[in-house]
Design a protein around this motif. Structure first.
Motif, PDB file in Angstrom:
ATOM      1  N   CYS A  26      52.835 -62.252 -27.567  1.00 12.85           N
ATOM      2  CA  CYS A  26      53.203 -63.620 -27.940  1.00 12.85           C
ATOM      3  C   CYS A  26      53.689 -64.389 -26.707  1.00 12.85           C
ATOM      4  O   CYS A  26      53.303 -65.532 -26.485  1.00 12.85           O
ATOM      5  CB  CYS A  26      54.271 -63.582 -29.021  1.00 12.85           C
ATOM      6  SG  CYS A  26      54.905 -65.200 -29.494  1.00 12.85           S
ATOM      7  N   ARG A  27      54.523 -63.747 -25.896  1.00 14.13           N
ATOM      8  CA  ARG A  27      55.018 -64.403 -24.684  1.00 14.13           C
ATOM      9  C   ARG A  27      53.894 -64.628 -23.679  1.00 14.13           C
ATOM     10  O   ARG A  27      53.860 -65.642 -22.987  1.00 14.13           O
ATOM     11  CB  ARG A  27      56.148 -63.580 -24.076  1.00 14.13           C
ATOM     12  CG  ARG A  27      57.455 -63.734 -24.818  1.00 14.13           C
ATOM     13  CD  ARG A  27      58.601 -63.044 -24.106  1.00 14.13           C
ATOM     14  NE  ARG A  27      58.494 -61.587 -24.123  1.00 14.13           N
ATOM     15  CZ  ARG A  27      58.865 -60.819 -25.138  1.00 14.13           C
ATOM     16  NH1 ARG A  27      59.356 -61.358 -26.231  1.00 14.13           N
ATOM     17  NH2 ARG A  27      58.731 -59.514 -25.077  1.00 14.13           N
ATOM     18  N   MET A  28      52.971 -63.691 -23.584  1.00 13.50           N
ATOM     19  CA  MET A  28      51.845 -63.868 -22.669  1.00 13.50           C
ATOM     20  C   MET A  28      50.944 -65.014 -23.135  1.00 13.50           C
ATOM     21  O   MET A  28      50.439 -65.771 -22.322  1.00 13.50           O
ATOM     22  CB  MET A  28      51.042 -62.566 -22.563  1.00 13.50           C
ATOM     23  CG  MET A  28      51.793 -61.449 -21.868  1.00 13.50           C
ATOM     24  SD  MET A  28      52.368 -61.900 -20.225  1.00 13.50           S
ATOM     25  CE  MET A  28      51.074 -61.231 -19.244  1.00 13.50           C
ATOM     26  N   LEU A  29      50.758 -65.159 -24.441  1.00 14.28           N
ATOM     27  CA  LEU A  29      49.973 -66.266 -24.962  1.00 14.28           C
ATOM     28  C   LEU A  29      50.669 -67.599 -24.673  1.00 14.28           C
ATOM     29  O   LEU A  29      50.018 -68.578 -24.309  1.00 14.28           O
ATOM     30  CB  LEU A  29      49.751 -66.097 -26.466  1.00 14.28           C
ATOM     31  CG  LEU A  29      48.840 -67.117 -27.137  1.00 14.28           C
ATOM     32  CD1 LEU A  29      47.440 -67.055 -26.536  1.00 14.28           C
ATOM     33  CD2 LEU A  29      48.791 -66.877 -28.627  1.00 14.28           C
ATOM     34  N   ASN A  30      51.986 -67.627 -24.797  1.00 14.83           N
ATOM     35  CA  ASN A  30      52.760 -68.813 -24.441  1.00 14.83           C
ATOM     36  C   ASN A  30      52.585 -69.134 -22.959  1.00 14.83           C
ATOM     37  O   ASN A  30      52.464 -70.301 -22.570  1.00 14.83           O
ATOM     38  CB  ASN A  30      54.234 -68.594 -24.788  1.00 14.83           C
ATOM     39  CG  ASN A  30      55.075 -69.809 -24.519  1.00 14.83           C
ATOM     40  OD1 ASN A  30      54.573 -70.918 -24.480  1.00 14.83           O
ATOM     41  ND2 ASN A  30      56.360 -69.586 -24.317  1.00 14.83           N
ATOM     42  N   SER A  31      52.541 -68.106 -22.130  1.00 17.41           N
ATOM     43  CA  SER A  31      52.331 -68.288 -20.700  1.00 17.41           C
ATOM     44  C   SER A  31      50.948 -68.874 -20.416  1.00 17.41           C
ATOM     45  O   SER A  31      50.791 -69.709 -19.522  1.00 17.41           O
ATOM     46  CB  SER A  31      52.495 -66.950 -19.982  1.00 17.41           C
ATOM     47  OG  SER A  31      52.170 -67.066 -18.632  1.00 17.41           O
ATOM     48  N   VAL A  32      49.944 -68.450 -21.179  1.00 20.92           N
ATOM     49  CA  VAL A  32      48.592 -68.981 -21.001  1.00 20.92           C
ATOM     50  C   VAL A  32      48.566 -70.471 -21.313  1.00 20.92           C
ATOM     51  O   VAL A  32      48.003 -71.269 -20.559  1.00 20.92           O
ATOM     52  CB  VAL A  32      47.579 -68.221 -21.891  1.00 20.92           C
ATOM     53  CG1 VAL A  32      46.231 -68.926 -21.926  1.00 20.92           C
ATOM     54  CG2 VAL A  32      47.414 -66.798 -21.405  1.00 20.92           C
ATOM     55  N   PHE A  33      49.187 -70.873 -22.436  1.00 18.78           N
ATOM     56  CA  PHE A  33      49.195 -72.278 -22.807  1.00 18.78           C
ATOM     57  C   PHE A  33      49.957 -73.129 -21.786  1.00 18.78           C
ATOM     58  O   PHE A  33      49.523 -74.215 -21.426  1.00 18.78           O
ATOM     59  CB  PHE A  33      49.785 -72.472 -24.200  1.00 18.78           C
ATOM     60  CG  PHE A  33      48.911 -71.941 -25.297  1.00 18.78           C
ATOM     61  CD1 PHE A  33      47.539 -72.071 -25.244  1.00 18.78           C
ATOM     62  CD2 PHE A  33      49.467 -71.299 -26.379  1.00 18.78           C
ATOM     63  CE1 PHE A  33      46.724 -71.581 -26.245  1.00 18.78           C
ATOM     64  CE2 PHE A  33      48.668 -70.811 -27.398  1.00 18.78           C
ATOM     65  CZ  PHE A  33      47.290 -70.949 -27.333  1.00 18.78           C
ATOM     66  N   SER A  34      51.078 -72.625 -21.299  1.00 20.12           N
ATOM     67  CA  SER A  34      51.846 -73.369 -20.299  1.00 20.12           C
ATOM     68  C   SER A  34      51.092 -73.473 -18.986  1.00 20.12           C
ATOM     69  O   SER A  34      51.098 -74.526 -18.335  1.00 20.12           O
ATOM     70  CB  SER A  34      53.192 -72.691 -20.064  1.00 20.12           C
ATOM     71  OG  SER A  34      53.969 -72.735 -21.224  1.00 20.12           O
ATOM     72  N   CYS A 126      45.901 -64.136 -20.034  1.00 20.00           N
ATOM     73  CA  CYS A 126      44.843 -63.740 -20.975  1.00 20.00           C
ATOM     74  C   CYS A 126      44.676 -62.226 -20.999  1.00 20.00           C
ATOM     75  O   CYS A 126      44.537 -61.629 -22.073  1.00 20.00           O
ATOM     76  CB  CYS A 126      43.523 -64.405 -20.594  1.00 20.00           C
ATOM     77  SG  CYS A 126      43.433 -66.148 -20.986  1.00 20.00           S
ATOM     78  N   LEU A 127      44.682 -61.605 -19.820  1.00 23.13           N
ATOM     79  CA  LEU A 127      44.586 -60.143 -19.770  1.00 23.13           C
ATOM     80  C   LEU A 127      45.786 -59.492 -20.442  1.00 23.13           C
ATOM     81  O   LEU A 127      45.641 -58.500 -21.165  1.00 23.13           O
ATOM     82  CB  LEU A 127      44.467 -59.662 -18.325  1.00 23.13           C
ATOM     83  CG  LEU A 127      43.143 -59.958 -17.631  1.00 23.13           C
ATOM     84  CD1 LEU A 127      43.205 -59.556 -16.168  1.00 23.13           C
ATOM     85  CD2 LEU A 127      42.000 -59.258 -18.338  1.00 23.13           C
ATOM     86  N   GLY A 128      46.974 -60.032 -20.218  1.00 23.46           N
ATOM     87  CA  GLY A 128      48.181 -59.487 -20.839  1.00 23.46           C
ATOM     88  C   GLY A 128      48.199 -59.669 -22.341  1.00 23.46           C
ATOM     89  O   GLY A 128      48.694 -58.821 -23.078  1.00 23.46           O
ATOM     90  N   CYS A 129      47.644 -60.795 -22.799  1.00 28.78           N
ATOM     91  CA  CYS A 129      47.607 -61.048 -24.237  1.00 28.78           C
ATOM     92  C   CYS A 129      46.584 -60.153 -24.928  1.00 28.78           C
ATOM     93  O   CYS A 129      46.827 -59.625 -26.006  1.00 28.78           O
ATOM     94  CB  CYS A 129      47.279 -62.520 -24.478  1.00 28.78           C
ATOM     95  SG  CYS A 129      47.353 -63.000 -26.199  1.00 28.78           S
TER      96      CYS A 129
END
Length: 140
Positions: A26-34, A126-129
């Motif tokens: 979830c945090r990695m997806l937030n990082s992708v959007f930011s 993306c890889l982390g998510c």
């Protein structure tokens, strides 16, 4: 650039998304959007800086008119960026062309750096998510 960098720093730690595998993703997806938001800002910065360098500064020319004297010169050897003798076309303000070139060159280079860093963070997020993080469950 501040929002994507803070989000990238928080992506690996514990936060409001919970703990465990789902929380990290979830945090990695937030990082992708930011970081994608940072990419949009970087593209805007580089396009504005490129347009500013292409058009040139607005200054007072002979006759007291304020205009863009370098707008229709084109590129190559006829450009004001290459031929510094054309800079005397601007009578006021003093050193307006030098200031303009330095400012927009710095903006262009910083936009390029931001583009690279946010692009790397989008791929990393993306890889982390998708794949999850590389920590064992014992490390959490």
């Amino acid at each position: 650039m501040l929002c994507p960098s803070c989000s990238a720093i928080r992506a690996g730690g514990k936060g409001c998304c919970g703990t465990g595998c789902c929380g990290n993703r979830c945090r990695m997806l937030n990082s992708v959007f930011s970081s994608a938001f940072g990419l949009v800002g970087a593209i805007y910065c580089t396009s504005v800086a490129s347009a500013g360098l292409a058009i040139g500064p607005k200054c007072m020319v002979a006759g007291g008119k304020w205009e863009y004297p370098f707008e229709n010169l084109g590129t190559g050897n006829g450009s004001y960026l290459v031929n510094q003798t054309l800079w005397t076309t601007c009578e006021y303000p003093n050193n307006a062309v030098m200031w303009h070139v330095v400012l927009f060159s710095i903006l262009l280079s910083m936009g390029g750096v931001q583009l690279v860093l946010c692009g790397i963070q989008v791929v990393n997020g993306c890889l982390g998510c998708i794949c999850g993080d590389c920590r064992d469950s014992k490390d959490v």
